[in-house]
Motif scaffolding. Structure first.
Motif, PDB file in Angstrom:
ATOM      1  N   THR A   1       0.826  -1.210   0.000  1.00  0.00           N
ATOM      2  CA  THR A   1       0.000   0.000   0.000  1.00  0.00           C
ATOM      3  C   THR A   1       0.858   1.257   0.000  1.00  0.00           C
ATOM      4  OG1 THR A   1      -1.705  -1.201   1.228  1.00  0.00           O
ATOM      5  CG2 THR A   1      -1.877   1.188   1.166  1.00  0.00           C
TER       6      THR A   1
ATOM      7  N   ALA B   1       2.514   1.704  -3.318  1.00  0.00           N
ATOM      8  CA  ALA B   1       1.562   2.185  -4.322  1.00  0.00           C
ATOM      9  C   ALA B   1       1.360   3.696  -4.207  1.00  0.00           C
ATOM     10  CB  ALA B   1       0.226   1.457  -4.157  1.00  0.00           C
TER      11      ALA B   1
ATOM     12  N   ALA C   1       2.291   6.462  -7.085  1.00  0.00           N
ATOM     13  CA  ALA C   1       1.308   7.423  -7.575  1.00  0.00           C
ATOM     14  C   ALA C   1       1.841   8.847  -7.458  1.00  0.00           C
ATOM     15  CB  ALA C   1      -0.001   7.269  -6.798  1.00  0.00           C
TER      16      ALA C   1
ATOM     17  N   PRO D   1       1.627   5.144 -11.441  1.00  0.00           N
ATOM     18  CA  PRO D   1       0.821   4.376 -10.483  1.00  0.00           C
ATOM     19  C   PRO D   1       1.045   2.873 -10.521  1.00  0.00           C
ATOM     20  CG  PRO D   1      -0.509   6.026 -11.598  1.00  0.00           C
ATOM     21  CD  PRO D   1       0.798   6.000 -12.308  1.00  0.00           C
ATOM     22  N   ASP D   2       1.319   2.327 -11.726  1.00  0.00           N
ATOM     23  CA  ASP D   2       1.520   0.883 -11.812  1.00  0.00           C
ATOM     24  C   ASP D   2       2.995   0.498 -11.809  1.00  0.00           C
ATOM     25  OD1 ASP D   2       2.278   1.815 -14.265  1.00  0.00           O
ATOM     26  OD2 ASP D   2       1.004   0.469 -15.440  1.00  0.00           O
TER      27      ASP D   2
ATOM     28  N   THR E   1      -2.196  -4.055  -6.884  1.00  0.00           N
ATOM     29  CA  THR E   1      -3.597  -3.695  -7.104  1.00  0.00           C
ATOM     30  C   THR E   1      -4.347  -3.612  -5.777  1.00  0.00           C
ATOM     31  OG1 THR E   1      -3.597  -4.730  -9.294  1.00  0.00           O
ATOM     32  CG2 THR E   1      -5.735  -4.397  -8.235  1.00  0.00           C
TER      33      THR E   1
ATOM     34  N   ARG F   1      -3.477  -0.350  -4.189  1.00  0.00           N
ATOM     35  CA  ARG F   1      -4.171   0.766  -4.848  1.00  0.00           C
ATOM     36  C   ARG F   1      -5.646   0.810  -4.437  1.00  0.00           C
ATOM     37  NH1 ARG F   1      -2.624   3.164  -9.282  1.00  0.00           N
ATOM     38  NH2 ARG F   1      -4.522   2.655 -10.442  1.00  0.00           N
ATOM     39  N   SER F   2      -6.262  -0.346  -4.262  1.00  0.00           N
ATOM     40  CA  SER F   2      -7.655  -0.383  -3.811  1.00  0.00           C
ATOM     41  C   SER F   2      -7.784   0.211  -2.408  1.00  0.00           C
ATOM     42  CB  SER F   2      -8.177  -1.822  -3.823  1.00  0.00           C
ATOM     43  OG  SER F   2      -8.179  -2.344  -5.135  1.00  0.00           O
TER      44      SER F   2
ATOM     45  N   THR G   1      -7.537   3.958  -2.661  1.00  0.00           N
ATOM     46  CA  THR G   1      -8.788   4.529  -3.164  1.00  0.00           C
ATOM     47  C   THR G   1      -9.815   4.624  -2.045  1.00  0.00           C
ATOM     48  OG1 THR G   1      -8.354   3.656  -5.389  1.00  0.00           O
ATOM     49  CG2 THR G   1     -10.627   4.258  -4.865  1.00  0.00           C
TER      50      THR G   1
ATOM     51  N   LEU H   1      -6.289   8.067  -3.597  1.00  0.00           N
ATOM     52  CA  LEU H   1      -6.236   7.957  -5.055  1.00  0.00           C
ATOM     53  C   LEU H   1      -7.615   8.222  -5.639  1.00  0.00           C
ATOM     54  CD1 LEU H   1      -4.098   4.801  -6.011  1.00  0.00           C
ATOM     55  CD2 LEU H   1      -3.411   7.199  -6.024  1.00  0.00           C
TER      56      LEU H   1
ATOM     57  N   ASP I   1      -6.130   6.938 -11.377  1.00  0.00           N
ATOM     58  CA  ASP I   1      -4.676   6.816 -11.357  1.00  0.00           C
ATOM     59  C   ASP I   1      -3.989   8.021 -10.739  1.00  0.00           C
ATOM     60  OD1 ASP I   1      -4.651   4.335 -12.493  1.00  0.00           O
ATOM     61  OD2 ASP I   1      -4.346   5.033 -14.544  1.00  0.00           O
TER      62      ASP I   1
END
Length: 808
Positions: free
Chosen positions: A355, A358, A362, A367-368, A384, A387-388, A391, A396, A399
C-alpha cells in the motif's frame, strides 16, 4: 574535503582511490565487499572529496551509527562534516558533506525534489538486504538519473548479492571487489532438545559459548520480544547482557556498540548482520530465525512473520565472529538442516504489504510502476490490492493521487496510519490521535493486548514512555485539529483498520468476526474482558490455529463502528444458499458482520433460482432425490455414453451439475430438490431421434426362455442378468445390449436365489460348468429339476419336479 591522514587499516582503504575514480569516470558502480571491510564508513569520506554525498541505509540505527563512526574518524562531532537524518531526528549543518539517511526518508526527499539539488553522489548501502524502501529508492533514482540528473553519481554496495543483476540495472556499471581479511570461524550446531523453545535453545548455546570461548558474544534473534526473554534467561551469569534493536533509545543502542569493562553478551536483531560493527565479538550465536514483513491478502492480515534465515544471511552472521580474531559460531539448528536453507533472503517487494509503495508510485506519476527499472517488479496482485486500499482511504482518484493522498504521503507513515492521524486529529485532537498512532506504528510499546491499558501505562511512565512521548510530539506537530477532545483509542484504531472492526460471535465468547471476514480470538488474560465489539489494531494467525489471534485491540461499540467505517455499511436483500437451504433476508452489514436482518416474504424468483444452483454446485447431487427408476435410467444412459459417445449425454455428477439449470424446474429450496422427478429430467436430456431407441439399446428387462421378463442390473462395469438356472434351460446364446456391442453377464441363481455361477458364455457353461453345479445342488435341492441335458430340458419358472423318474 580531504580524507584524514590516518584511516583505520580496513581492507577497503587500499581500494578507495580506485572506487572514487570508477564512480567519477562511469557515473555509477557496484562495490562488492563483505561486512567489516569499511565500505560503509571509509568509502563515503573518499567520495566526499569531489562533492556532497548522501548515504542511504536500510535502518535508522545503522544510519546513526555510521554517521557517528565517520565523524569520529574526522575528529568532529556529528552534524558538522558528517551528519544524519532519520525519522524524528536530524543532525546536519551547512558544512555537512556526508549525510547518512534512511532509504525511506530519501524516497520522501526525492519525491519533494526529484533533482536532489546539491547532491553529487548517492551511496546505496547494503543493497543485498532487499528492503522494500531500498528497492523503491533504487528504481526512483535510476528514473531521476535518466531524465533529470544524468550527472548524479550512484554507488551501490553489497555483501552477498549477485552483482551482475545490480550492475545491469545501473546501466552496465563496473564492479569493484574488495576481499575481507577474515579469520577462521569454527562452526558448531546446537539442535533442539525435546519440547525446547527457541529462546531456551539460544540461552543454552550462550552458556556453552561463555564456558568454551573467550571474548564477547553476539546473539542473533528475530525480534525484541525474544531478546527480552533470552535476557531474562541469562540473568545472573556475571556478564553484561545488552539488547540491540531499532526500538531502543539512542543511548541504549550506543552502549551495545561500544566496548565495555566486562565481558558482554549482545542480543541483537538483524541490524547487526551487515550494517553495524559490534567490537570485541569472538562468538556468534545464531537462532536461525529472522522477522520479515508478510501480508495475507485473503484474511486481511499483515505484519511481521518469523522465518528461517537464508544461507547467505547465516554466512554473514557467522562472519561476525571472525572479524578481529579466530572465532566460533553456534548455530541453533541441526547440521543436516543447514543444506535446506534458502540461498538468499526473499525480497520484501514479493511478500510485503504494498500500500505504501503504491502511494509513492502514484506520487511519482507511475501508479503501476511501469517504465521504472526494477530489481524485482512489484507483483501485480498485491500492488492492485494496495491501490484499492488507497482509493478507499481517499488517497487515489483513478490513477491520480489526491491532495489528501499527498498529505498522507508527507507524513511518512503507512497510509492507514496517516489516515488515522489526519482524521483522528479532527475527531479527538492531534495529541490524542498521535498517542494512539505512535503505538499502532510500534506495537512493541504496548504492554498488553488492551490498547487503552497500554496507553495508560505509557502516560503513567512505563519503560518505553520517553520513546513514545518523543514520537507523539513529532506526530502531533504535523497535523491540525481541535484541542481538548476526549481520547478514543478505538476510534483512531478503526480509522486505520476499519476492516478489523470485530463483533463477538453469538454463543462463542472469545471469538470475534472482523469486518474483513476473518475470525479472531482473544488470548487468555487479555485484560479486555468480554466486550461485544473490538477495534483490532494488530492480529496474526499462528500456524495451525483455527482462528486468528488478537494481539492489540480496544473495546468499541456498534455506533463507533458504523461511524468510523461508513463505507463498509450496507443494506441489501440477500438470497443465498446458507447451511443447506435457500435463505432470503434483508441484511444490514458492516463488511462481513451482520448488524440486522429480517426474512424476505417474496424474494425474486431469479435470485432464488441462482441460490438453488449455487447450493447444488456446493452440495452436489446428494441434495437431489433419485427414485429407483431414475437411478436405473441414469445407469443405462451412462453405459450408452461410455460405449457410443455422442449424441448420448454424459450423466456423471459433473455433467449433470453443469446442466442443472435445465432440470431443476421451479425448485425453491432443499425440499423441492428432494422431490424432483429426476427420471423425467434425465429423459428430457435425450437427443432426438436417438431417444426412440433407448429401450431397444439398453432395455430395462430381458425375456428369458421361461417367459419371465427379468430386470437387467446396470450398476456394475458390465450389465448383469440375475436369473435362476432352471429358467434358462435350452438357452445357448448369451444376451447382449447396445446393438450386440456389450455382453450381458448372467448371474445364475440357485432355487433360493443365491448366485452359483457367473458367465457371459452360456454354451461353455452348459458344457463344463453345469455338471459341477448340478452335482452340488441336487442333494441340497432334491425337489427341484436338475436334468442331465439342460439344452433339451424345458425351461420353467417353477423348478420343483413333478415326475422324479424322468430326471434320473
Amino acid at each position: 574535503m580531504r580524507l584524514p591522514d590516518r584511516l583505520p587499516d580496513l581492507p577497503v582503504r587500499a581500494a578507495l582511490g580506485e572506487i572514487a575514480r570508477t564512480v567519477a569516470e562511469h557515473g555509477a558502480a557496484v562495490l562488492v565487499a563483505p561486512p567489516g571491510t569499511g565500505k560503509t564508513t571509509l568509502v563515503p569520506l573518499a567520495l566526499a572529496e569531489s562533492g556532497k554525498v548522501v548515504v542511504a541505509e536500510p535502518r535508522r540505527l545503522a544510519a546513526r551509527a555510521a554517521a557517528a563512526r565517520m565523524a569520529a574518524l574526522l575528529g568532529e562531532p556529528v552534524g558538522r562534516t558528517v551528519g544524519y537524518a532519520v525519522r524524528g531526528d536530524r543532525k546536519t549543518s551547512k558544512d555537512t558533506r556526508v549525510e547518512v539517511v534512511t532509504s525511506g526518508l530519501l524516497v520522501r526527499r526525492l519525491q519533494n525534489d526529484p533533482e536532489l539539488s546539491g547532491v553529487d553522489t548517492v551511496l546505496l548501502d547494503e543493497c543485498h538486504e532487499r528492503h522494500l524502501d531500498a528497492d523503491l529508492l533504487l528504481a526512483l533514482l535510476l528514473d531521476a538519473r535518466d531524465g533529470l540528473r544524468p550527472d548524479l553519481r550512484l554507488l551501490a554496495t553489497s555483501a552477498t548479492v549477485a552483482e551482475g543483476r545490480l550492475a545491469e540495472l545501473l546501466g552496465g556499471a563496473p564492479v569493484v571487489r574488495v576481499e575481507a581479511r577474515a579469520y577462521p570461524v569454527d562452526h558448531r550446531y546446537v539442535p533442539p532438545l525435546r519440547g525446547e523453545r527457541i529462546e531456551g535453545r539460544v540461552a543454552r548455546a550462550v552458556r556453552m559459548a561463555l564456558s568454551e570461548v573467550d571474548g564477547d558474544v553476539l546473539v542473533f534473534l528475530p525480534g525484541a520480544a525474544e531478546i527480552r526473554r533470552v535476557a531474562s534467561a541469562l540473568h545472573g551469569l556475571g556478564v553484561d547482557v545488552l539488547p540491540l534493536h531499532g526500538r531502543l533509545a539512542a543511548a541504549e543502542q550506543d552502549a551495545a556498540l561500544a566496548p565495555g569493562p566486562r565481558r558482554r553478551v549482545v542480543l541483537s536483531t538483524a541490524v547487526a548482520e551487515s550494517s553495524l560493527t559490534v567490537p570485541g565479538v569472538r562468538v556468534v550465536v545464531d537462532s536461525g530465525q529472522s522477522r520479515v514483513p508478510r501480508v495475507d491478502h485473503r484474511r486481511g492480515m499483515s505484519g511481521l512473520a518469523t522465518v528461517r534465515v537464508s544461507a547467505a544471511v547465516a554466512e554473514q552472521r557467522a562472519g561476525r565472529a571472525g572479524r578481529e580474531a579466530p572465532g566460533r559460531v553456534y548455530r541453533c539448528w541441526p547440521e543436516h538442516e543447514h543444506g535446506t536453507l534458502p540461498r538468499y533472503p526473499e525480497p520484501e517487494i514479493r511478500t510485503a504489504d504494498l500500500t505504501r509503495l503504491a502511494l509513492e508510485l502514484a506520487c511519482w506519476g507511475t501508479p503501476d510502476g511501469g517504465g521504472l527499472r526494477w530489481w524485482d517488479a512489484p507483483p501485480a496482485g498485491p500492488l492492485t490490492a494496495g491501490r484499492s486500499t488507497l482509493t478507499a482511504l481517499g488517497a487515489l482518484d483513478g490513477d491520480s493521487v489526491t491532495e489528501r493522498g499527498k498529505a498522507m504521503a508527507r507524513l511518512g507513515l503507512h497510509p492507514r496510519l496517516a489516515r488515522a492521524l489526519l482524521d483522528g486529529a479532527a475527531e479527538v485532537g492531534p495529541d490524542n490521535a498521535a498517542e494512539v498512532v505512535a503505538v499502532l506504528d510500534d506495537d512493541g510499546l504496548a504492554a498488553s493486548t488492551d490498547l487503552d491499558a497500554s496507553l495508560r501505562a505509557l502516560r503513567d511512565g512505563s519503560p518505553s514512555t520517553a520513546r513514545w512521548r518523543r514520537e507523539v510530539r513529532r506526530l502531533a506537530a504535523m497535523v491540525d485539529g481541535p484541542r481538548g477532545r476526549p481520547a478514543d483509542a478505538a476510534l483512531v484504531t478503526a480509522l486505520a483498520h476499519p476492516e478489523r472492526l470485530a463483533r463477538r460471535r453469538s454463543g462463542d465468547a472469545p471469538v470475534y468476526l472482523m469486518a474483513g471476514g476473518t475470525a479472531v480470538e482473544l488470548p487468555p488474560g487479555s485484560g479486555l474482558g468480554d466486550p461485544q465489539w473490538l477495534a483490532v489494531a494488530v492480529a496474526d494467525r499462528p500456524p495451525g490455529a483455527a482462528h486468528g489471534r488478537v494481539r492489540l485491540a480496544a473495546r468499541a461499540d456498534e455506533d463507533l463502528a458504523t461511524a468510523a467505517a461508513p463505507a463498509l455499511v450496507s443494506t441489501a436483500d440477500e438470497v443465498a444458499w446458507v447451511d443447506g437451504d435457500v435463505v432470503a433476508r434483508r441484511v444490514r452489514r458492516l463488511g462481513a458482520i451482520v448488524l440486522r436482518e429480517k426474512p424476505l416474504a417474496e424474494p425474486p424468483g431469479a435470485a432464488v433460482r441462482a441460490a438453488v444452483l449455487d447450493g447444488l454446485r456446493r452440495g452436489g447431487l446428494g441434495l437431489v432425490g433419485f427414485s429407483d427408476a431414475a437411478r436405473s435410467l441414469r445407469l443405462r444412459l451412462a453405459l450408452l455414453r461410455r460405449v457410443l459417445g455422442d449424441p448420448w449425454p454424459a450423466v456423471d455428477d459433473e455433467a449433470l451439475l453443469a446442466r442443472a439449470e435445465s432440470w431443476i424446474g421451479a425448485a425453491r429450496g432443499r425440499a423441492d430438490l428432494r422431490s424432483l422427478d429426476m427420471a423425467s429430467a434425465l429423459r428430457a436430456l435425450l437427443p432426438w431421434p436417438a431417444a426412440a431407441r433407448l429401450d431397444e439399446l439398453v432395455p430395462e428387462r430381458v425375456e428369458v426362455p421361461s417367459g419371465s421378463k427379468v430386470r437387467l442390473d446396470y450398476s456394475g462395469d458390465t450389465p448383469a442378468l440375475p436369473v435362476k438356472v432352471q429358467e434358462v434351460f435350452g438357452w445357448t446364446a448369451s444376451p447382449t445390449v447396445v446393438d450386440g456391442r456389450v455382453p450381458v453377464v448372467l448371474h445364475l441363481l440357485s432355487p433360493a436365489g443365491r448366485p452359483v455361477a457367473f458367465t457371459a458364455d452360456l454354451a461353455s457353461f452348459w458344457a463344463t460348468g453345469y455338471p459341477q453345479v448340478r452335482g452340488e445342488l441336487r442333494g441340497r435341492y432334491p425337489k427341484h429339476r436338475w436334468p442331465e441335458d439342460p439344452l433339451t430340458a424345458p425351461p420353467t419358472r417353477h423348478s420343483i419336479q413333478r415326475h422324479r423318474r424322468q430326471d434320473r
